[in-house]
Design an enzyme around this catalytic site. Structure first.
Site, PDB file in Angstrom:
ATOM      1  N   CYS A   2       0.871  -1.170   0.000  1.00 35.30           N
ATOM      2  CA  CYS A   2       0.000   0.000   0.000  1.00 35.30           C
ATOM      3  C   CYS A   2       0.906   1.217   0.000  1.00 35.30           C
ATOM      4  O   CYS A   2       1.542   1.528   1.007  1.00 35.30           O
ATOM      5  CB  CYS A   2      -0.917   0.011   1.226  1.00 35.30           C
ATOM      6  SG  CYS A   2      -1.969   1.483   1.322  1.00 35.30           S
ATOM      7  N   GLU A 105      -3.922   1.030  -6.036  1.00 35.71           N
ATOM      8  CA  GLU A 105      -2.974   0.036  -6.534  1.00 35.71           C
ATOM      9  C   GLU A 105      -2.869   0.218  -8.045  1.00 35.71           C
ATOM     10  O   GLU A 105      -3.712   0.896  -8.653  1.00 35.71           O
ATOM     11  CB  GLU A 105      -3.406  -1.392  -6.189  1.00 35.71           C
ATOM     12  CG  GLU A 105      -3.291  -1.758  -4.717  1.00 35.71           C
ATOM     13  CD  GLU A 105      -1.865  -1.754  -4.180  1.00 35.71           C
ATOM     14  OE1 GLU A 105      -0.925  -1.508  -4.967  1.00 35.71           O
ATOM     15  OE2 GLU A 105      -1.690  -1.981  -2.970  1.00 35.71           O
TER      16      GLU A 105
END
Length: 221
Positions: A2, A105
């Protein structure tokens, strides 16, 4: 992993949601492009109460000679936090929650161009990432920093990435923060299948200088 996320919840709403006393020097919100080394909102337990505080995203181990002495440790793998010297003590005694509205992402197209995706809770509720924090002091300089714990991706996330942040359910916040006994290690798992949704967003977020709500707007291109 992340490496970027968004937070749009005002500090007073965060404090109410997490039943935490807010500090006065919290980062500005909304922020649709939170990047490593930015200050972030963090909930930690202290003397039987919760506090909403600011920390640098990117954990600085105690042995660093300066905050930039090594790479910013903005993620910690759930599988190895109990073993890695940078994280193992924090995993036992300094766990925290990091609020987010959603996270990004990337995939790649046939030319290698990076294609960003935005992931959020299906019900629209804020997310609470599992985090670890650390105090660093050297030559009169001090810094409080944090990292986001990640795990193997599951469910819909596997279509775009093999890792994802550990998202702690509201019922488990007290356990993760160490307020409700042992068992925090059992929480380092993927979010339940179907609890997250994702959509493509524009390439503007590929820049860490990009800002504004358009970053999370759907983009099918």
């Amino acid at each position: 992993m992340c490496g970027r996320f968004a937070i749009t919840l005002p500090p007073d709403a965060m404090a109410q949601l997490f039943e935490a006393r807010p500090d006065n020097d919290l980062p500005d919100v909304p922020n649709y492009n939170v990047c490593p080394t930015d200050p972030v909102h963090v909930i930690r337990a202290e003397d039987g109460a919760r506090r909403l505080v600011a920390m640098r995203w990117g954990l600085v181990p105690r042995w660093y000679k300066a905050p930039n002495d090594g790479p910013p440790l903005f993620n910690a793998r759930a599988e190895t936090v109990a073993e890695k010297p940078a994280f193992r003590e924090a995993a036992r005694a300094r766990r925290c929650l990091i609020p987010a509205s959603g996270f990004y992402e990337w995939t790649k197209d046939e030319t290698g161009a990076r294609l960003p995706w935005y992931i959020r809770a299906k019900d629209g509720a804020p997310l609470a990432f599992a985090g670890l924090w650390q105090d660093w002091t050297r030559d009169g300089e001090s810094l409080r920093s944090c990292t986001i714990v990640t795990c193997a991706a599951a469910g819909e996330i596997t279509a775009i990435h093999h890792r994802m942040p550990v998202i702690v359910a509201r019922a488990d916040w007290a356990k993760w923060l160490g307020e409700a006994g042992h068992g925090a290690a059992t929480l380092m798992r993927p979010a339940p299948e179907g609890s997250l949704v994702l959509h493509r967003v524009g390439s503007a977020v590929n820049s860490n200088r990009a800002a504004g709500p358009d970053l999370i707007a759907p983009n099918s291109a």
